[in-house]
Write a protein that holds these residues in place. Structure first.
Motif, PDB file in Angstrom:
ATOM      1  N   LYS A 356      47.816  31.335  30.336  1.00 13.34           N
ATOM      2  CA  LYS A 356      46.379  31.044  30.552  1.00 13.34           C
ATOM      3  C   LYS A 356      45.868  31.754  31.805  1.00 13.34           C
ATOM      4  N   GLY A 357      46.649  32.699  32.294  1.00  7.21           N
ATOM      5  CA  GLY A 357      46.252  33.437  33.499  1.00  7.21           C
ATOM      6  C   GLY A 357      47.004  32.917  34.712  1.00  7.21           C
ATOM      7  N   ALA A 358      47.255  33.834  35.662  1.00  2.08           N
ATOM      8  CA  ALA A 358      48.000  33.458  36.871  1.00  2.08           C
ATOM      9  C   ALA A 358      47.020  33.065  37.974  1.00  2.08           C
ATOM     10  N   PRO A 359      47.374  32.057  38.789  1.00  3.97           N
ATOM     11  CA  PRO A 359      46.501  31.715  39.930  1.00  3.97           C
ATOM     12  C   PRO A 359      46.429  32.883  40.903  1.00  3.97           C
ATOM     13  N   GLU A 360      45.280  33.030  41.572  1.00  2.00           N
ATOM     14  CA  GLU A 360      45.111  34.157  42.522  1.00  2.00           C
ATOM     15  C   GLU A 360      45.850  33.821  43.815  1.00  2.00           C
ATOM     16  N   GLN A 361      47.063  34.307  43.949  1.00  2.00           N
ATOM     17  CA  GLN A 361      47.854  34.038  45.159  1.00  2.00           C
ATOM     18  C   GLN A 361      48.226  35.317  45.895  1.00  2.00           C
ATOM     19  N   ALA A 362      48.335  36.426  45.172  1.00  2.00           N
ATOM     20  CA  ALA A 362      48.714  37.700  45.808  1.00  2.00           C
ATOM     21  C   ALA A 362      47.641  38.094  46.815  1.00  2.00           C
ATOM     22  N   ARG A 363      48.080  38.626  47.969  1.00  2.00           N
ATOM     23  CA  ARG A 363      47.109  39.045  48.996  1.00  2.00           C
ATOM     24  C   ARG A 363      46.866  40.536  48.961  1.00  2.00           C
ATOM     25  N   GLY A 364      47.598  41.227  48.122  1.00  2.00           N
ATOM     26  CA  GLY A 364      47.514  42.689  48.133  1.00  2.00           C
ATOM     27  C   GLY A 364      46.552  43.221  47.091  1.00  2.00           C
ATOM     28  N   ARG A 365      46.719  44.500  46.819  1.00  2.00           N
ATOM     29  CA  ARG A 365      45.806  45.210  45.916  1.00  2.00           C
ATOM     30  C   ARG A 365      46.165  44.966  44.441  1.00  2.00           C
ATOM     31  N   PHE A 366      47.461  44.804  44.167  1.00  2.00           N
ATOM     32  CA  PHE A 366      47.927  44.709  42.778  1.00  2.00           C
ATOM     33  C   PHE A 366      48.349  43.283  42.463  1.00  2.00           C
ATOM     34  N   ARG A 367      48.041  42.838  41.242  1.00  2.00           N
ATOM     35  CA  ARG A 367      48.508  41.502  40.857  1.00  2.00           C
ATOM     36  C   ARG A 367      48.804  41.435  39.358  1.00  2.00           C
ATOM     37  N   LEU A 368      49.608  40.463  39.007  1.00  2.00           N
ATOM     38  CA  LEU A 368      49.885  40.156  37.611  1.00  2.00           C
ATOM     39  C   LEU A 368      48.825  39.131  37.202  1.00  2.00           C
ATOM     40  N   ALA A 369      47.897  39.542  36.365  1.00  2.00           N
ATOM     41  CA  ALA A 369      46.783  38.654  36.016  1.00  2.00           C
ATOM     42  C   ALA A 369      47.217  37.547  35.057  1.00  2.00           C
ATOM     43  N   GLY A 370      48.264  37.781  34.302  1.00  2.00           N
ATOM     44  CA  GLY A 370      48.723  36.779  33.345  1.00  2.00           C
ATOM     45  C   GLY A 370      49.574  37.444  32.270  1.00  2.00           C
ATOM     46  N   VAL A 371      49.919  36.639  31.272  1.00  2.00           N
ATOM     47  CA  VAL A 371      50.715  37.158  30.154  1.00  2.00           C
ATOM     48  C   VAL A 371      49.975  36.805  28.868  1.00  2.00           C
ATOM     49  N   GLU A 372      49.529  37.822  28.113  1.00  2.00           N
ATOM     50  CA  GLU A 372      48.789  37.594  26.864  1.00  2.00           C
ATOM     51  C   GLU A 372      49.619  38.123  25.700  1.00  2.00           C
ATOM     52  N   ASP A 373      49.830  37.276  24.686  1.00  2.00           N
ATOM     53  CA  ASP A 373      50.657  37.683  23.534  1.00  2.00           C
ATOM     54  C   ASP A 373      51.985  38.261  24.008  1.00  2.00           C
ATOM     55  N   GLU A 374      52.565  37.637  25.035  1.00  2.00           N
ATOM     56  CA  GLU A 374      53.855  38.054  25.592  1.00  2.00           C
ATOM     57  C   GLU A 374      53.799  39.440  26.227  1.00  2.00           C
ATOM     58  N   LYS A 375      52.594  39.888  26.570  1.00  2.00           N
ATOM     59  CA  LYS A 375      52.457  41.181  27.251  1.00  2.00           C
ATOM     60  C   LYS A 375      51.980  40.926  28.679  1.00  2.00           C
ATOM     61  N   ARG A 376      52.625  41.550  29.636  1.00  2.00           N
ATOM     62  CA  ARG A 376      52.243  41.342  31.040  1.00  2.00           C
ATOM     63  C   ARG A 376      51.017  42.193  31.358  1.00  2.00           C
ATOM     64  N   ILE A 377      50.022  41.561  31.979  1.00  2.00           N
ATOM     65  CA  ILE A 377      48.769  42.250  32.288  1.00  2.00           C
ATOM     66  C   ILE A 377      48.688  42.436  33.806  1.00  2.00           C
ATOM     67  N   TYR A 378      48.797  43.691  34.237  1.00  2.00           N
ATOM     68  CA  TYR A 378      48.718  44.003  35.672  1.00  2.00           C
ATOM     69  C   TYR A 378      47.342  44.574  36.001  1.00  2.00           C
ATOM     70  N   VAL A 379      46.827  44.192  37.170  1.00  2.00           N
ATOM     71  CA  VAL A 379      45.528  44.740  37.554  1.00  2.00           C
ATOM     72  C   VAL A 379      45.583  45.327  38.963  1.00  2.00           C
ATOM     73  N   ASP A 380      44.724  46.327  39.127  1.00  2.00           N
ATOM     74  CA  ASP A 380      44.516  46.963  40.437  1.00  2.00           C
ATOM     75  C   ASP A 380      43.152  46.478  40.898  1.00  2.00           C
ATOM     76  N   ARG A 381      43.104  45.681  41.963  1.00  2.00           N
ATOM     77  CA  ARG A 381      41.833  45.104  42.407  1.00  2.00           C
ATOM     78  C   ARG A 381      40.855  46.166  42.898  1.00  2.00           C
ATOM     79  N   ASN A 382      41.359  47.359  43.197  1.00  2.00           N
ATOM     80  CA  ASN A 382      40.464  48.436  43.657  1.00  2.00           C
ATOM     81  C   ASN A 382      39.900  49.253  42.503  1.00  2.00           C
ATOM     82  N   ALA A 383      40.354  48.953  41.290  1.00  2.00           N
ATOM     83  CA  ALA A 383      39.920  49.799  40.148  1.00  2.00           C
ATOM     84  C   ALA A 383      38.495  49.421  39.726  1.00  2.00           C
TER      85      ALA A 383
END
Ligand code: CAA
Length: 383
Positions: A356-383
């Motif tokens: 259902k999405g990962a809590p916002e805990q990372a302090r850096g630029r990149f984070r794992l937003a969650g896992v959808e359909d068993e796929k890991r979703i990574y995001v770049d906050r600067n994108a």
């Protein structure tokens, strides 16, 4: 012979930690057992939206921001905290770093040792193709069962190394000493989130592997003990580095000099074990914290991966290396971390449902937003 080695080295440590005094209080034991007995002060704690990929991206982005990505055609990702049995973490990282599609990306495993295999392979490759560069990553989360003897040695972090035929920080020597034996000192079967280990025996097997690798290094024509200004060891906890330093000195019949290892333990004491990255965090600690300019001096490195493989090799630190470090940024990163209570540590330790999405805990630029359909979703906050 072609010179190959480190053009740059950087690391990333999660911005949250728990102090080992909090763990000692919870376990009802003397805090000096941790601060002096095992030589650790803090456990770096990744958020639920951080993992080996996001930490690796943070570490590598520092290098790419400074040196660019031109010439990088290989990413070797060393880890023992793999997130998938099939797809290499290097492929996720490759996208986050926006590397050229004409690139090979693989993951390597042999407990805490595999970054050394990656580094050696990278050096051999750039010797053959001097116009190419290799990004070597060591990224891990060291997580042990709560209330186990390993708990106090937990940690997390990533080290990134840019390997090329134009090194600016350190030249990696061509001579190695190798040792492998099939033992069960520390292992993690596929069905387990935490490792199984025989703690005391593992420290003895580590020391045995050190001596065997050192002897092989000597028989292959390596430098002598006196040629080294400092040594960096695999650091599961900083006292292990001190024990290794004493053991190697005694093996060579020379007086023990703690100063040969202490500058390389400063960061590891504040971070905990980061498995594949632990040796290279120690190297970064030495480069950042040695009082004397190390340009022109030789550093001995011992890499150990339970199970077990050990390798002893050498690095010659290059004049002017300090201009190519990230000393101020990395010190600030460690100093500005936030301390959390034992209860908050315990909550971060537990696995949560990321569908259902990962809590916002990372302090850096990149984070794992969650896992959808068993796929890991990574995001770049600067994108
Ligand atoms: N004040 C000061 N010192 C104290 C103390 C106190 N109050 N109480 C105890 N100590 C000292 C002990 O005397 C001991 O010192 P020595 O090692 O010099 O004898 C030290 O603190 C540790 O005490 P114990 O041996 O009682 O500690 P322990 O049973 O909790 O186990 C450990 C220590 C085995 C290292 C444990 O942390 C562990 O199992 N760790 C995980 C496995 C590990 O890291 N192995 C390392 C080699 S394998 C490897 O390197 C791969 C990897 O990354 C895992």
């Amino acid at each position: 012979m072609m010179t190959t080695g480190l053009e740059a080295i950087s690391f990333y440590i999660p911005r949250v930690y728990v102090g080992l005094d909090a763990l000692a209080e919870r376990q009802g034991i003397d805090p000096e057992k941790f601060s002096k007995g095992i030589g650790q002060e803090k456990i770096a704690l990744p958020g639920h939206d951080e993992d080996i990929v996001t930490m690796a991206a943070e570490a590598a982005q520092l290098i790419i921001d400074k040196y660019g990505a031109d010439g990088i055609d290989t990413v070797l990702f060393a880890t023992e905290s793999g997130i998938d049995q099939s797809k290499a973490a290097a492929v996720y990282l490759h996208r986050l770093l926006k590397l050229s599609p004409n690139c090979r990306c693989v993951e390597l495993k042999q407990a805490c040792y595999s970054a050394t295999a990656a580094l050696q392979m990278a050096c051999s490759y750039v010797a053959r193709k001097p116009d190419r560069k290799v990004l070597v990553i060591a990224s891990d989360v060291a997580r042990y069962d709560r209330d186990s003897s390993g708990e106090a040695t937990q940690g997390a972090g990533a080290v990134a190394m840019l390997v090329s035929a134009t090194p600016k920080v350190a030249e990696i020597g061509a001579i190695s000493g190798l040792f492998t034996e099939d033992i069960m000192d520390f292992w993690r079967p596929n069905n387990r989130r935490t490792p199984l280990f025989d703690g005391k025996a593992s420290t003895l097997r580590y020391l045995n592997a050190l001596v065997e690798a050192w002897r092989d290094y000597q028989s292959n024509g390596g430098l002598s003990f006196e040629d080294f200004s400092h040594f960096c060891y695999h650091i599961p906890f900083s006292r292990m580095g001190e024990k290794a330093n004493s053991h190697l000195a005694k093996t060579n019949g020379v007086p023990v000099d703690a100063q040969k290892v202490l500058p390389g333990l400063i960061y590891n004491r504040q971070v905990g074990n980061c498995y594949t990255g632990a040796l290279y965090l120690s190297l970064a600690s030495l480069l950042d914290n040695a009082e004397d300019d190390l340009g022109g001096s030789n550093v001995g490195l011992f890499s150990y991966g339970s199970g077990a493989t050990g390798e002893f090799f050498d690095a010659r630190i290059l004049p002017g290396y300090r201009d190519h470090l990230f000393t101020q940024q990395q010190r600030r990163m460690l100093e500005e971390r936030e301390s959390v209570s034992y209860d908050n540590y315990a909550a971060l330790w537990e696995e949560i449902d990321l569908s259902k999405g990962a809590p916002e805990q990372a302090r850096g630029r990149f984070r794992l937003a969650g896992v959808e359909d068993e796929k890991r979703i990574y995001v770049d906050r600067n994108a």
